[in-house]
Design a protein around this motif. Structure first.
Motif, PDB file in Angstrom:
ATOM      1  N   MET A 101       0.812  -1.193   0.000  1.00 17.94           N
ATOM      2  CA  MET A 101       0.000   0.000   0.000  1.00 17.94           C
ATOM      3  C   MET A 101       0.860   1.265   0.000  1.00 17.94           C
ATOM      4  SD  MET A 101      -3.082   0.465  -0.308  1.00 17.94           S
ATOM      5  CE  MET A 101      -4.584   1.197   0.134  1.00 17.94           C
ATOM      6  N   ASP A 102       2.017   1.182   0.685  1.00 14.36           N
ATOM      7  CA  ASP A 102       2.908   2.331   0.710  1.00 14.36           C
ATOM      8  C   ASP A 102       3.468   2.637  -0.674  1.00 14.36           C
ATOM      9  OD1 ASP A 102       2.584   2.882   3.387  1.00 14.36           O
ATOM     10  OD2 ASP A 102       4.238   1.580   4.010  1.00 14.36           O
ATOM     11  N   PHE A 103       3.689   1.587  -1.478  1.00  9.97           N
ATOM     12  CA  PHE A 103       4.181   1.787  -2.832  1.00  9.97           C
ATOM     13  C   PHE A 103       3.175   2.562  -3.659  1.00  9.97           C
ATOM     14  CE2 PHE A 103       4.237   0.322  -7.262  1.00  9.97           C
ATOM     15  CZ  PHE A 103       5.482   0.795  -7.635  1.00  9.97           C
ATOM     16  N   LEU A 104       1.897   2.197  -3.568  1.00  8.43           N
ATOM     17  CA  LEU A 104       0.842   2.874  -4.318  1.00  8.43           C
ATOM     18  C   LEU A 104       0.695   4.314  -3.851  1.00  8.43           C
ATOM     19  CD1 LEU A 104      -1.347   2.651  -6.446  1.00  8.43           C
ATOM     20  CD2 LEU A 104      -2.910   1.868  -4.668  1.00  8.43           C
ATOM     21  N   LYS A 105       0.777   4.523  -2.546  1.00  7.69           N
ATOM     22  CA  LYS A 105       0.692   5.884  -2.002  1.00  7.69           C
ATOM     23  C   LYS A 105       1.835   6.745  -2.530  1.00  7.69           C
ATOM     24  CE  LYS A 105       1.290   8.398   2.285  1.00  7.69           C
ATOM     25  NZ  LYS A 105       1.755   8.290   3.657  1.00  7.69           N
ATOM     26  N   GLY A 106       3.042   6.202  -2.511  1.00  8.52           N
ATOM     27  CA  GLY A 106       4.198   6.941  -3.012  1.00  8.52           C
ATOM     28  C   GLY A 106       4.097   7.234  -4.493  1.00  8.52           C
ATOM     29  N   LEU A 107       3.594   6.269  -5.259  1.00  6.59           N
ATOM     30  CA  LEU A 107       3.420   6.464  -6.693  1.00  6.59           C
ATOM     31  C   LEU A 107       2.400   7.558  -6.989  1.00  6.59           C
ATOM     32  CD1 LEU A 107       4.328   5.266  -9.440  1.00  6.59           C
ATOM     33  CD2 LEU A 107       2.302   3.807  -9.307  1.00  6.59           C
ATOM     34  N   LEU A 108       1.284   7.556  -6.267  1.00 15.34           N
ATOM     35  CA  LEU A 108       0.252   8.576  -6.466  1.00 15.34           C
ATOM     36  C   LEU A 108       0.729   9.962  -6.039  1.00 15.34           C
ATOM     37  CD1 LEU A 108      -2.961   6.643  -5.409  1.00 15.34           C
ATOM     38  CD2 LEU A 108      -2.236   7.284  -7.713  1.00 15.34           C
ATOM     39  N   ILE A 109       1.506  10.028  -4.953  1.00 15.47           N
ATOM     40  CA  ILE A 109       2.060  11.314  -4.523  1.00 15.47           C
ATOM     41  C   ILE A 109       3.035  11.837  -5.568  1.00 15.47           C
ATOM     42  CG2 ILE A 109       3.635  12.378  -2.843  1.00 15.47           C
ATOM     43  CD1 ILE A 109       2.236  10.703  -0.692  1.00 15.47           C
ATOM     44  N   ARG A 110       3.871  10.958  -6.094  1.00 15.40           N
ATOM     45  CA  ARG A 110       4.834  11.370  -7.116  1.00 15.40           C
ATOM     46  C   ARG A 110       4.124  11.821  -8.391  1.00 15.40           C
ATOM     47  NH1 ARG A 110       9.649   7.627  -7.551  1.00 15.40           N
ATOM     48  NH2 ARG A 110      10.036   8.713  -5.628  1.00 15.40           N
ATOM     49  N   LEU A 111       3.084  11.093  -8.795  1.00 18.46           N
ATOM     50  CA  LEU A 111       2.325  11.454  -9.985  1.00 18.46           C
ATOM     51  C   LEU A 111       1.622  12.793  -9.807  1.00 18.46           C
ATOM     52  CD1 LEU A 111       1.287  10.599 -12.809  1.00 18.46           C
ATOM     53  CD2 LEU A 111      -0.645   9.527 -11.628  1.00 18.46           C
ATOM     54  N   ALA A 112       0.985  12.983  -8.663  1.00 18.36           N
ATOM     55  CA  ALA A 112       0.279  14.239  -8.401  1.00 18.36           C
ATOM     56  C   ALA A 112       1.247  15.416  -8.314  1.00 18.36           C
ATOM     57  CB  ALA A 112      -0.529  14.125  -7.111  1.00 18.36           C
ATOM     58  N   SER A 113       2.369  15.224  -7.660  1.00 13.37           N
ATOM     59  CA  SER A 113       3.325  16.335  -7.534  1.00 13.37           C
ATOM     60  C   SER A 113       3.952  16.668  -8.888  1.00 13.37           C
ATOM     61  CB  SER A 113       4.394  16.019  -6.490  1.00 13.37           C
ATOM     62  OG  SER A 113       5.143  14.895  -6.843  1.00 13.37           O
ATOM     63  N   THR A 114       4.180  15.676  -9.726  1.00 14.38           N
ATOM     64  CA  THR A 114       4.706  15.949 -11.061  1.00 14.38           C
ATOM     65  C   THR A 114       3.678  16.672 -11.912  1.00 14.38           C
ATOM     66  OG1 THR A 114       6.081  13.974 -10.908  1.00 14.38           O
ATOM     67  CG2 THR A 114       5.793  14.914 -13.096  1.00 14.38           C
ATOM     68  N   ALA A 115       2.414  16.277 -11.811  1.00 17.12           N
ATOM     69  CA  ALA A 115       1.355  16.960 -12.564  1.00 17.12           C
ATOM     70  C   ALA A 115       1.221  18.416 -12.121  1.00 17.12           C
ATOM     71  CB  ALA A 115       0.029  16.219 -12.402  1.00 17.12           C
ATOM     72  N   VAL A 116       1.288  18.664 -10.820  1.00 17.74           N
ATOM     73  CA  VAL A 116       1.231  20.043 -10.309  1.00 17.74           C
ATOM     74  C   VAL A 116       2.445  20.829 -10.789  1.00 17.74           C
ATOM     75  CG1 VAL A 116       1.362  21.441  -8.200  1.00 17.74           C
ATOM     76  CG2 VAL A 116      -0.218  19.515  -8.326  1.00 17.74           C
ATOM     77  N   ALA A 117       3.608  20.203 -10.796  1.00 11.63           N
ATOM     78  CA  ALA A 117       4.823  20.883 -11.261  1.00 11.63           C
ATOM     79  C   ALA A 117       4.703  21.245 -12.746  1.00 11.63           C
ATOM     80  CB  ALA A 117       6.034  19.993 -11.033  1.00 11.63           C
ATOM     81  N   PHE A 118       4.149  20.353 -13.549  1.00  8.81           N
ATOM     82  CA  PHE A 118       3.935  20.671 -14.964  1.00  8.81           C
ATOM     83  C   PHE A 118       2.941  21.814 -15.120  1.00  8.81           C
ATOM     84  CE2 PHE A 118       5.970  16.702 -16.243  1.00  8.81           C
ATOM     85  CZ  PHE A 118       6.614  17.116 -17.396  1.00  8.81           C
ATOM     86  N   TRP A 119       1.890  21.819 -14.313  1.00 12.31           N
ATOM     87  CA  TRP A 119       0.903  22.901 -14.379  1.00 12.31           C
ATOM     88  C   TRP A 119       1.559  24.243 -14.044  1.00 12.31           C
ATOM     89  CZ3 TRP A 119      -1.535  25.388  -9.982  1.00 12.31           C
ATOM     90  CH2 TRP A 119      -2.515  26.313 -10.349  1.00 12.31           C
ATOM     91  N   LEU A 120       2.357  24.270 -12.977  1.00 10.54           N
ATOM     92  CA  LEU A 120       3.053  25.502 -12.606  1.00 10.54           C
ATOM     93  C   LEU A 120       4.047  25.923 -13.692  1.00 10.54           C
ATOM     94  CD1 LEU A 120       3.672  24.871  -8.803  1.00 10.54           C
ATOM     95  CD2 LEU A 120       2.075  26.499  -9.834  1.00 10.54           C
ATOM     96  N   ALA A 121       4.700  24.961 -14.315  1.00  8.66           N
ATOM     97  CA  ALA A 121       5.648  25.280 -15.390  1.00  8.66           C
ATOM     98  C   ALA A 121       4.937  25.926 -16.569  1.00  8.66           C
ATOM     99  CB  ALA A 121       6.384  24.021 -15.836  1.00  8.66           C
ATOM    100  N   THR A 122       3.721  25.445 -16.887  1.00  2.28           N
ATOM    101  CA  THR A 122       2.983  26.059 -18.001  1.00  2.28           C
ATOM    102  C   THR A 122       2.569  27.484 -17.674  1.00  2.28           C
ATOM    103  OG1 THR A 122       0.851  25.184 -17.262  1.00  2.28           O
ATOM    104  CG2 THR A 122       2.091  23.855 -18.845  1.00  2.28           C
ATOM    105  N   LEU A 123       2.390  27.780 -16.394  1.00  3.48           N
ATOM    106  CA  LEU A 123       2.004  29.131 -15.991  1.00  3.48           C
ATOM    107  C   LEU A 123       3.195  30.083 -15.909  1.00  3.48           C
ATOM    108  CD1 LEU A 123      -0.534  28.333 -13.112  1.00  3.48           C
ATOM    109  CD2 LEU A 123      -1.053  28.963 -15.474  1.00  3.48           C
ATOM    110  N   LEU A 124       4.352  29.574 -15.502  1.00  3.85           N
ATOM    111  CA  LEU A 124       5.473  30.450 -15.168  1.00  3.85           C
ATOM    112  C   LEU A 124       6.578  30.528 -16.220  1.00  3.85           C
ATOM    113  CD1 LEU A 124       5.857  29.487 -11.396  1.00  3.85           C
ATOM    114  CD2 LEU A 124       4.746  31.505 -12.360  1.00  3.85           C
ATOM    115  N   ILE A 125       6.746  29.493 -17.018  1.00  2.20           N
ATOM    116  CA  ILE A 125       7.877  29.468 -17.942  1.00  2.20           C
ATOM    117  C   ILE A 125       7.392  29.727 -19.360  1.00  2.20           C
ATOM    118  CG2 ILE A 125       9.734  28.045 -18.895  1.00  2.20           C
ATOM    119  CD1 ILE A 125       9.866  26.674 -16.181  1.00  2.20           C
ATOM    120  N   PRO A 126       7.895  30.796 -19.979  1.00  2.56           N
ATOM    121  CA  PRO A 126       7.500  31.070 -21.359  1.00  2.56           C
ATOM    122  C   PRO A 126       8.017  29.976 -22.291  1.00  2.56           C
ATOM    123  CG  PRO A 126       8.899  32.838 -20.468  1.00  2.56           C
ATOM    124  CD  PRO A 126       8.795  31.777 -19.440  1.00  2.56           C
TER     125      PRO A 126
END
Length: 128
Positions: A1-26
Motif C-alpha cells: 500500500m505504501d508503494f501505491l501511495k508513493g506512486l500517487l504522490i509522485r504522480l500528483a506532484s509531477t502533474a502540479v509541477a507541470f501545471w506551474l511550469a505552463t504558468l510560469l515558464i515562457p
C-alpha cells in the motif's frame, strides 16, 4: 500500500509541477478547453515524463558516464532538457495539447523547474 501511495504522490506532484511550469515558464504551453481536459492532460504528461525518465535516464547515465565526470554533472541539465523535449514530442504525437517551444530556454528551464517543484512537493507530501 505504501508503494501505491508513493506512486500517487509522485504522480500528483509531477502533474502540479507541470501545471506551474505552463504558468510560469515562457515557451511551455497547455492549450485545453476545459478544466477536466487540463487535469487529464497534466496527469498523462506526468506519466509520459515518468516513463521517459525511468527508461532512458539510466541508459544515458551509464553510456555517458564520462561526460558526467568531465562536466562535473552539468551535462545533466542538457540531458534533462532533451528528455523534457522528448516528453513534449511524445505528448504531441499522442494528441495531447502540451507543447514545449524549444530546447533553450523552455525545455532546460522546464526540466529544472519540474524537478525542483516535484522534489519539494514530494518532501512535503510524503510525511507519515
Amino acid at each position: 500500500m505504501d508503494f501505491l501511495k508513493g506512486l500517487l504522490i509522485r504522480l500528483a506532484s509531477t502533474a502540479v509541477a507541470f501545471w506551474l511550469a505552463t504558468l510560469l515558464i515562457p515557451g511551455i504551453s497547455l492549450d485545453s478547453a476545459s478544466a477536466t481536459e487540463t487535469v487529464t492532460t497534466l496527469v498523462l504528461v506526468a506519466v509520459i515524463f515518468g516513463v521517459v525518465n525511468a527508461v532512458l535516464q539510466p541508459i544515458i547515465k551509464t553510456v555517458g558516464c564520462g561526460f558526467y565526470l568531465l562536466t562535473l554533472g552539468l551535462i545533466a541539465l542538457v540531458v534533462n532538457g532533451l528528455l523534457f523535449l522528448l516528453t513534449s514530442w511524445i505528448a504531441g504525437e499522442a494528441g495531447l495539447p502540451f507543447h514545449v517551444d524549444g530546447f533553450w530556454p523552455a525545455a532546460v528551464l522546464g526540466a529544472l523547474f519540474v524537478g525542483i517543484v516535484t522534489w519539494i512537493l514530494g518532501a512535503v507530501l510524503d510525511r507519515d
